[in-house]
Scaffold this active site. Structure first.
Site, PDB file in Angstrom:
ATOM      1  N   GLU A 187       0.507  -1.731   0.538  1.00  0.00           N
ATOM      2  CA  GLU A 187      -0.356   0.284  -0.275  1.00  0.00           C
ATOM      3  C   GLU A 187       0.911   1.563   0.189  1.00  0.00           C
ATOM      4  O   GLU A 187       0.962   2.346   0.787  1.00  0.00           O
ATOM      5  CB  GLU A 187      -0.728  -0.011   1.364  1.00  0.00           C
ATOM      6  CG  GLU A 187      -1.642  -1.162   1.112  1.00  0.00           C
ATOM      7  CD  GLU A 187      -3.000  -1.081   2.222  1.00  0.00           C
ATOM      8  OE1 GLU A 187      -4.052  -1.559   2.085  1.00  0.00           O
ATOM      9  OE2 GLU A 187      -2.982  -0.785   3.256  1.00  0.00           O
ATOM     10  N   GLU A 295      -6.276  -6.852  -1.503  1.00  0.00           N
ATOM     11  CA  GLU A 295      -7.343  -7.140  -0.036  1.00  0.00           C
ATOM     12  C   GLU A 295      -8.186  -6.551  -0.615  1.00  0.00           C
ATOM     13  O   GLU A 295      -8.633  -5.076  -1.007  1.00  0.00           O
ATOM     14  CB  GLU A 295      -5.622  -5.937   0.556  1.00  0.00           C
ATOM     15  CG  GLU A 295      -4.330  -6.267   1.109  1.00  0.00           C
ATOM     16  CD  GLU A 295      -4.601  -5.162   2.257  1.00  0.00           C
ATOM     17  OE1 GLU A 295      -4.739  -4.808   2.579  1.00  0.00           O
ATOM     18  OE2 GLU A 295      -3.649  -5.393   2.110  1.00  0.00           O
TER      19      GLU A 295
END
Length: 387
Positions: A187, A295
């Site tokens: 991320e 995710e």
């Protein structure tokens, strides 16, 4: 590769530090000749029906069991039989001693992951290795350098990063568990390895690009004659096309090589399914890369820890049936991505089970298993997407 042979030779000869720096520069120069070429052809790969299963060995070690039809079973077999084909493991840079003192936040180090990787490959599953480049969780709110690297000058940090990626991938390769895909950071919307790789200025973007290129070079060096793992760049903007375009435009502008775009999408944080569709479509059309929901999660439990009901999320009621409906919605979105580039998804915290005294942010109620370890229908729903 000529550069790899050259590097190995001078390393073995144990020349001085200046020679090592020269060799490292030569490797990168050799690699960067090919920056504009895709690292690995990622199209036409099987659809990814994946699960992040990073804490499973720790949970088993403290007595947690996973069950199929009420009977304890190997969790990887449970997943495989229901169509799951890919497992994601996160990797922290810390040491085993610190990992043992705080397992939830630190245990995912190299020696913890290697036996798991063997199990994954033995089960006939593919492996995505998620480099965090931190001693603990790296995410948009924290991208802190490992303690052991924090004082390194930038050139030394790059060399350390090259060696770290090379040595990690080599360790997996030596046990017959070479990752099929590698995430360069987790991320990394705000960059990684702060402050060096924080991308809030043009100079910061330049440094971030160098760090990613260096990481890819280390992976390539270790892969050697074996098939190069696909390279994923993962950000947390599944429902935000404008930010995604800003991020990947900056990578492309700097000739950063990557194969797959990974996006986090949690509907309670990242917008509506329509927002997700627009973002994935935009990424696929603009960058001509496969896109993966790297995710995601949805609650199987209908009440919060305090007994209050879970409100519907994007119009879907929480519960076992709601998890299945959510997966089916994501599957439909992925099939609509232009040119067949909607390439799959990974369910985050798929292995989570409650542990007394550990705050899992309620993701133990969004996993593939209920609190007693019984497999839930959502696993079959994800597996069906790959068939």
């Amino acid at each position: 590769m000529v550069a790899v042979t050259f590097y190995s030779g001078i390393r073995d000869a144990k020349l001085n530090e200046e020679a090592m720096k020269y060799a490292f520069a030569a490797i990168l120069a050799f690699v960067l000749v090919f920056q504009s070429i895709s690292v690995h052809a990622a199209e036409n790969e099987p659809f990814i029906a994946g699960a992040d299963f990073s804490h499973v060995a720790w949970l088993e070690s403290i007595g947690k069991t996973y069950k199929s039809d009420g009977v304890p079973a190997d969790p990887f077999d449970i997943l495989k039989k229901r169509g799951i084909n890919y497992i994601r493991l996160r990797l922290f840079t810390g040491d085993e001693e610190k990992g043992g003192t705080d397992p939830y936040n630190r245990i995912n180090v190299l020696n913890y992951n290697l036996p798991l990787a063997r199990r994954i490959k033995k089960a006939g599953l593919k492996l995505l290795l998620d480099f965090h480049y931190s001693d603990s969780w790296a995410d948009p709110g924290k991208q802190f350098k490992p303690e052991a690297w924090k004082d390194l000058p930038f050139d030394e940090l790059k060399r350390k990063l090259f060696e770290y990626n090379r040595d990690v991938i080599r360790a997996f390769k030596e046990i017959g568990a070479l990752p099929d895909m590698v995430q360069i950071g987790n991320e990394i919307t705000p960059g990684m390895l702060w402050p060096d790789g924080r991308n809030d200025t043009e100079e910061g973007w330049d440094r971030l690009a160098e760090l990613i290129k260096t990481s890819v070079a280390g992976v390539r060096d270790a892969a050697g004659d074996a098939e190069m793992p696909k390279i994923m760049i993962h950000i947390d903007r599944g429902g935000h096309w404008e930010t995604s375009r800003w991020f990947f435009d900056n990578l492309v502008k700097r000739d950063v090589p990557f194969d797959v775009i990974g996006q986090s999408y949690y509907p309670f944080w990242h917008g509506t399914p329509d927002d997700l569709q627009a973002c994935l479509d935009g990424c696929a059309e603009r960058y001509k890369k496969p896109v993966v929901i790297c995710e995601t999660a949805f609650p199987w439990r209908t009440t919060h820890w305090d007994g209050k009901p879970v409100e519907p999320i994007v119009g879907i009621a929480a519960g076992e049936a709601g998890q299945v409906e959510f997966v089916e919605r994501l599957g439909t979105i992925l099939t609509k991505v232009p040119e067949g580039r909607g390439s799959g998804l990974f369910w985050w915290a798929a292995e989570f089970l409650p542990v007394e005294g550990v705050n899992m942010a309620d993701f133990e109620s969004r996993s593939f298993f209920d609190h007693d370890g019984n497999v839930l229908p959502v696993v079959q729903a994800v597996g069906k997407l790959a068939r």
